[in-house]
Design a protein around this motif. Structure first.
Motif, short mmCIF file in Angstrom:
data_model
loop_
_atom_site.label_atom_id
_atom_site.label_comp_id
_atom_site.label_asym_id
_atom_site.label_seq_id
_atom_site.Cartn_x
_atom_site.Cartn_y
_atom_site.Cartn_z
N GLU A 23 0.83 -1.21 0.00
CA GLU A 23 0.00 0.00 0.00
C GLU A 23 0.87 1.25 0.00
O GLU A 23 0.54 2.25 -0.64
N LEU A 24 1.97 1.21 0.75
CA LEU A 24 2.84 2.38 0.83
C LEU A 24 3.66 2.59 -0.43
O LEU A 24 3.80 3.71 -0.91
N MET A 25 4.24 1.51 -0.96
CA MET A 25 5.11 1.63 -2.13
C MET A 25 4.65 0.65 -3.21
O MET A 25 5.27 -0.40 -3.40
N PRO A 26 3.59 0.97 -3.92
CA PRO A 26 3.15 0.05 -4.98
C PRO A 26 4.14 0.09 -6.13
O PRO A 26 4.78 1.10 -6.39
N HIS A 27 4.28 -1.03 -6.80
CA HIS A 27 5.17 -1.08 -7.95
C HIS A 27 4.50 -1.88 -9.05
O HIS A 27 3.66 -2.73 -8.80
N GLY A 28 4.93 -1.58 -10.27
CA GLY A 28 4.36 -2.27 -11.42
C GLY A 28 5.14 -3.52 -11.74
O GLY A 28 5.91 -4.04 -10.93
N SER A 29 5.00 -4.00 -12.97
CA SER A 29 5.67 -5.23 -13.37
C SER A 29 7.08 -4.95 -13.92
O SER A 29 7.81 -5.88 -14.20
N ARG A 30 7.45 -3.67 -14.05
CA ARG A 30 8.76 -3.32 -14.61
C ARG A 30 9.86 -3.52 -13.57
O ARG A 30 9.72 -3.12 -12.42
N THR A 31 10.97 -4.09 -13.99
CA THR A 31 12.12 -4.25 -13.10
C THR A 31 13.06 -3.06 -13.29
O THR A 31 12.89 -2.24 -14.20
N MET A 32 14.06 -2.99 -12.45
CA MET A 32 15.04 -1.91 -12.55
C MET A 32 15.80 -2.00 -13.87
O MET A 32 16.12 -0.99 -14.49
#
Length: 144
Positions: A27-36
Motif C-alpha cells: 500500500e505504501l510503495m506500490p510497484h508495477g511489473s517493470r524491473t530496474m
C-alpha cells in the motif's frame, strides 16, 4: 505530579507504534511489473549503451543554437576588447573602485578610564563601508 502528563504521552506513543505496524508495504510503495533493468534499458536505449539518449540530447542542444549574424561577427572584437588586457586598459583600470563615503563623527568631551580622566571633544573620520567594493568592467563609467 509528573504522572499527569507521562501517561497520555505513553498512550500516544503506543498508538503511533501500533499504527506503524498495521501498514502494508504494497500500500505504501506500490510497484508495477517493470524491473530496474527494464527501466534502465528504456531510459538509456539500445541495450543500455546510452547512444539514443545522447542523440536526443544533441538534437535538443542543436535546436537551441542559432547561427551568428554579420552584426554579431562585427561586434565581437569590440566586446572582447573590453575584457582583454592591454596597456591602455591597464592604465585606466578595468575594475573601478565604488565610492565609500567618509563619515565624520564628533565625540563629546567625557571622562575615561578607571581614574576618571577628562578627554576633550574631538572629531574622527571613518569609512561608511567596512571593505572597498569594485565594479565589474563597464558597470560604472563616470568618475567620482
Amino acid at each position: 505530579m509528573h504522572s499527569n502528563w507521562i501517561k497520555p504521552l505513553l498512550l500516544i506513543a503506543a498508538v503511533v507504534v501500533l499504527a506503524g505496524c498495521a501498514t502494508n508495504k504494497e500500500e505504501l510503495m506500490p510497484h508495477g511489473s517493470r524491473t530496474m533493468q527494464d527501466i534502465w534499458h528504456h531510459e538509456a536505449g539500445e541495450g543500455g549503451s546510452g547512444q539514443v539518449a545522447r542523440r536526443h540530447l544533441l538534437d535538443a542542444r542543436q535546436s537551441l543554437r542559432r547561427p551568428l549574424t554579420d552584426a554579431d561577427m562585427q561586434a565581437a572584437p569590440e566586446q572582447q576588447a573590453r575584457y582583454t588586457r592591454t596597456a591602455a586598459n591597464e592604465i585606466y583600470r578595468q575594475f573601478h573602485r565604488l565610492p565609500n563615503p567618509d563619515l565624520v563623527m564628533y565625540v563629546f568631551p567625557h571622562l575615561a578610564g578607571t581614574d576618571p580622566v577628562p578627554v576633550p571633544g574631538y572629531s574622527t573620520v571613518f569609512p561608511l563601508y567596512q571593505r572597498v567594493q569594485y565594479a565589474m568592467p563597464g558597470e560604472r563609467v563616470e568618475d567620482y
